[in-house]
Design a protein around this motif. Structure first.
Motif, mmCIF file in Angstrom:
data_model
loop_
_atom_site.group_PDB
_atom_site.id
_atom_site.type_symbol
_atom_site.label_atom_id
_atom_site.label_comp_id
_atom_site.label_asym_id
_atom_site.label_seq_id
_atom_site.Cartn_x
_atom_site.Cartn_y
_atom_site.Cartn_z
ATOM 1 N N PRO A 245 -10.568 -46.647 74.650
ATOM 2 C CA PRO A 245 -11.318 -46.305 73.424
ATOM 3 C C PRO A 245 -10.952 -47.208 72.256
ATOM 4 O O PRO A 245 -11.830 -47.636 71.495
ATOM 5 N N GLU A 246 -9.663 -47.524 72.104
ATOM 6 C CA GLU A 246 -9.260 -48.431 71.028
ATOM 7 C C GLU A 246 -9.771 -49.838 71.292
ATOM 8 O O GLU A 246 -10.181 -50.549 70.365
ATOM 9 N N GLY A 247 -9.759 -50.259 72.566
ATOM 10 C CA GLY A 247 -10.285 -51.574 72.916
ATOM 11 C C GLY A 247 -11.766 -51.690 72.627
ATOM 12 O O GLY A 247 -12.246 -52.741 72.187
ATOM 13 N N ALA A 251 -13.015 -54.457 70.062
ATOM 14 C CA ALA A 251 -13.843 -55.522 70.639
ATOM 15 C C ALA A 251 -14.970 -55.923 69.698
ATOM 16 O O ALA A 251 -15.355 -57.100 69.637
ATOM 17 N N GLN A 252 -15.501 -54.977 68.949
ATOM 18 C CA GLN A 252 -16.610 -55.279 68.046
ATOM 19 C C GLN A 252 -16.200 -56.216 66.923
ATOM 20 O O GLN A 252 -17.040 -56.886 66.322
ATOM 21 N N PHE A 253 -14.897 -56.280 66.636
ATOM 22 C CA PHE A 253 -14.401 -57.118 65.549
ATOM 23 C C PHE A 253 -13.724 -58.393 66.046
ATOM 24 O O PHE A 253 -13.717 -59.405 65.344
ATOM 25 N N LEU A 254 -13.145 -58.339 67.243
ATOM 26 C CA LEU A 254 -12.314 -59.442 67.707
ATOM 27 C C LEU A 254 -13.006 -60.380 68.692
ATOM 28 O O LEU A 254 -12.657 -61.557 68.773
ATOM 29 N N LEU A 255 -13.965 -59.871 69.456
ATOM 30 C CA LEU A 255 -14.635 -60.720 70.433
ATOM 31 C C LEU A 255 -15.829 -61.430 69.805
ATOM 32 O O LEU A 255 -16.391 -60.950 68.809
ATOM 33 N N PRO A 256 -16.256 -62.578 70.373
ATOM 34 C CA PRO A 256 -17.483 -63.214 69.888
ATOM 35 C C PRO A 256 -18.656 -62.247 69.996
ATOM 36 O O PRO A 256 -18.675 -61.375 70.875
ATOM 37 N N PRO A 257 -19.645 -62.360 69.110
ATOM 38 C CA PRO A 257 -20.748 -61.393 69.098
ATOM 39 C C PRO A 257 -21.426 -61.184 70.440
ATOM 40 O O PRO A 257 -21.779 -60.051 70.789
ATOM 41 N N MET A 259 -20.197 -61.471 73.493
ATOM 42 C CA MET A 259 -19.339 -60.692 74.370
ATOM 43 C C MET A 259 -19.213 -59.251 73.874
ATOM 44 O O MET A 259 -19.249 -58.299 74.665
ATOM 45 N N ALA A 260 -19.062 -59.074 72.571
ATOM 46 C CA ALA A 260 -18.917 -57.732 72.007
ATOM 47 C C ALA A 260 -20.181 -56.909 72.227
ATOM 48 O O ALA A 260 -20.107 -55.721 72.566
ATOM 49 N N ARG A 261 -21.343 -57.543 72.060
ATOM 50 C CA ARG A 261 -22.602 -56.821 72.252
ATOM 51 C C ARG A 261 -22.768 -56.382 73.698
ATOM 52 O O ARG A 261 -23.181 -55.253 73.976
ATOM 53 N N ALA A 262 -22.400 -57.261 74.633
ATOM 54 C CA ALA A 262 -22.515 -56.913 76.054
ATOM 55 C C ALA A 262 -21.535 -55.808 76.423
ATOM 56 O O ALA A 262 -21.851 -54.928 77.237
ATOM 57 N N ALA A 263 -20.328 -55.845 75.848
ATOM 58 C CA ALA A 263 -19.342 -54.805 76.143
ATOM 59 C C ALA A 263 -19.844 -53.434 75.717
ATOM 60 O O ALA A 263 -19.521 -52.422 76.339
ATOM 61 N N HIS A 264 -20.657 -53.419 74.678
ATOM 62 C CA HIS A 264 -21.224 -52.147 74.206
ATOM 63 C C HIS A 264 -22.466 -51.756 75.003
ATOM 64 O O HIS A 264 -22.600 -50.627 75.474
ATOM 65 N N ASP A 265 -23.389 -52.735 75.193
ATOM 66 C CA ASP A 265 -24.673 -52.421 75.815
ATOM 67 C C ASP A 265 -24.562 -52.188 77.321
ATOM 68 O O ASP A 265 -25.362 -51.431 77.888
ATOM 69 N N ASN A 266 -23.609 -52.868 77.978
ATOM 70 C CA ASN A 266 -23.507 -52.785 79.438
ATOM 71 C C ASN A 266 -22.453 -51.795 79.906
ATOM 72 O O ASN A 266 -22.100 -51.771 81.084
ATOM 73 N N ALA A 267 -21.928 -51.012 78.994
ATOM 74 C CA ALA A 267 -20.835 -50.108 79.347
ATOM 75 C C ALA A 267 -21.323 -48.950 80.212
ATOM 76 O O ALA A 267 -22.394 -48.386 79.970
ATOM 77 N N GLU A 291 -9.903 -65.097 74.579
ATOM 78 C CA GLU A 291 -10.574 -64.060 73.798
ATOM 79 C C GLU A 291 -10.075 -62.668 74.174
ATOM 80 O O GLU A 291 -9.808 -61.832 73.297
ATOM 81 N N LEU A 292 -9.929 -62.389 75.461
ATOM 82 C CA LEU A 292 -9.545 -61.049 75.901
ATOM 83 C C LEU A 292 -8.079 -60.748 75.612
ATOM 84 O O LEU A 292 -7.696 -59.576 75.492
ATOM 85 N N LEU A 293 -7.267 -61.789 75.458
ATOM 86 C CA LEU A 293 -5.865 -61.553 75.085
ATOM 87 C C LEU A 293 -5.762 -60.883 73.716
ATOM 88 O O LEU A 293 -4.777 -60.199 73.428
ATOM 89 N N LYS A 294 -6.786 -61.058 72.870
ATOM 90 C CA LYS A 294 -6.758 -60.447 71.546
ATOM 91 C C LYS A 294 -6.715 -58.918 71.630
ATOM 92 O O LYS A 294 -6.269 -58.258 70.695
ATOM 93 N N LEU A 295 -7.203 -58.375 72.740
ATOM 94 C CA LEU A 295 -7.267 -56.919 72.877
ATOM 95 C C LEU A 295 -5.997 -56.332 73.486
ATOM 96 O O LEU A 295 -5.865 -55.107 73.574
ATOM 97 N N GLY A 296 -5.066 -57.197 73.900
ATOM 98 C CA GLY A 296 -3.780 -56.718 74.418
ATOM 99 C C GLY A 296 -3.939 -55.775 75.587
ATOM 100 O O GLY A 296 -4.733 -56.011 76.504
ATOM 101 N N THR A 297 -3.199 -54.671 75.535
ATOM 102 C CA THR A 297 -3.200 -53.707 76.643
ATOM 103 C C THR A 297 -4.384 -52.748 76.582
ATOM 104 O O THR A 297 -4.458 -51.809 77.383
ATOM 105 N N ASP A 298 -5.308 -52.979 75.652
ATOM 106 C CA ASP A 298 -6.504 -52.145 75.587
ATOM 107 C C ASP A 298 -7.649 -52.722 76.405
ATOM 108 O O ASP A 298 -8.771 -52.201 76.366
ATOM 109 N N ALA A 299 -7.391 -53.798 77.146
ATOM 110 C CA ALA A 299 -8.406 -54.399 78.009
ATOM 111 C C ALA A 299 -7.782 -54.778 79.346
ATOM 112 O O ALA A 299 -6.651 -55.292 79.384
ATOM 113 N N GLU A 300 -8.493 -54.539 80.423
ATOM 114 C CA GLU A 300 -8.054 -54.943 81.765
ATOM 115 C C GLU A 300 -9.180 -55.721 82.423
ATOM 116 O O GLU A 300 -10.327 -55.274 82.462
#
Length: 331
Positions: A245-247, A251-257, A259-267, A291-300
């Motif tokens: 949930p934190e990731g 993601a909406q702030f840290l990932l490129p638009p 990638m962030a849009r797909a993470a939301h729309d394709n979830a 890019e995904l390293l920015k999310l730390g342990t909130d992304a796998e």
């Protein structure tokens, strides 16, 4: 509603000249039968609108006829002053013209609307520049805009990414687009329409000959299709990831638009712990890794394997680094 549509139809004919019934129907999002009825209504009201028959025919107003519409609604007067973009207008060499036009428009408004319009300008400001980007140097923007307006061919010396880095092109400039603070020239060369970054024009020479614009060219439609294609070409790969949930929030702030849009729309649906799984576009394995390293342990990362292996190696390296005493304690 019908009165508003009749007014819109009249203004379309006044500003664009001859238009077919199909063009009017598409523009106003109504049926052909509705257009025929509306034209008859305008004629009955004394508006000199007539039809030309044949493949090149259409509806048009009698030469010299113009409406004398002096009334603006309150909302219309308000929105007019939200369209002012003094920065880009100045870059195009139109800053003084924009200021003069605003003064003339204000003077023409009745006092109540003038007060509201001035209040809008005082309280709303449009800044098209993206965050953390410096304004690009575009010394040839004004000359480019003039060539676009006057339909003059231009010769440019242009700097591009691939070799040879500098090329010379003769172009037919069709339009300019301002995207996130950057200017782009849409131009035709060798019967192909291409996009050029104005800041990369190193030299420009305006040629005396004019050109004919393609009659079916739609700048907004071209840009929309080009931008979609550019995004797709820039992110040819995909990755499957899980986000906490934190990731999801970060993601909406840290990932490129993209990638962030797909993470939301394709979830997919969240699991009992609130984690979701999504497939996102990637530019490359290395780019996705950084890019995904920015999310730390909130992304796998689940796939592709090479990206997961790279994330694993980084995580192991970080664990070894931080399990050891600080460097200053090892001296």
């Amino acid at each position: 509603m019908r009165a508003s549509r009749l007014l819109s139809l009249l203004l379309l004919l006044q500003t664009r000249g001859r238009m077919t019934a199909r063009q009017l129907a598409d523009e106003l999002e109504v049926s052909l039968r509705t257009i025929y009825r509306d034209v008859e209504s305008l004629s009955a009201a004394g508006v000199p609108v007539y039809a030309d028959r044949g493949p090149d025919g259409g509806y048009q107003l009698l030469d010299g006829y113009r409406t004398r519409l002096t009334g603006l609604t309150t909302d219309e007067a308000d929105t007019l002053f939200l369209t002012g973009i003094p920065g880009p207008a100045t870059e195009l060499g139109l800053g003084a013209d924009l200021a003069t036009a605003e003064l003339k428009l204000l003077a023409a408004l009745p006092p109540p609307l003038r007060t509201r319009a001035e209040r809008v300008r005082e309280r709303f400001h449009l800044d098209p520049q993206g965050w953390f980007h410096h304004r690009e140097d575009t010394p040839h923007l004004a000359a480019t805009a003039q060539a676009v307006w006057e339909r003059h061919r231009i010769t440019i010396r242009y700097q591009r990414w691939q070799h040879p880095r500098e090329v010379t092109r003769t172009l037919e400039p069709l339009g300019l687009v301002l995207k996130a603070g950057r200017w782009y020239l849409i131009a035709q060369a060798d019967d192909r329409i291409r996009t050029y970054r104005v800041a990369r024009i190193l030299d420009l020479h305006t040629l005396p000959e004019r050109f004919d614009r393609p009659h079916d060219f739609d700048l907004a439609a071209y840009w929309r299709q080009w931008a979609e294609r550019f995004e797709a070409d820039s992110y040819p790969g995909t990755a499957t990831i899980r986000l906490s949930p934190e990731g999801q929030r970060r993601a909406q702030f840290l990932l490129p638009p993209v990638m962030a849009r797909a993470a939301h729309d394709n979830a997919g649906p969240p699991d009992p712990d609130g984690w979701i799984q999504a497939t996102i576009p990637t530019e490359s394995v290395r780019h996705a890794h950084s890019e995904l390293l920015k999310l730390g342990t909130d992304a796998e990362v689940l796939a592709p394997p090479e990206l997961r292996d790279l994330m694993t190696a980084t995580a192991c390296g970080l664990a070894r680094l931080y399990q050891a005493p600080p460097t200053s304690d090892r001296r």
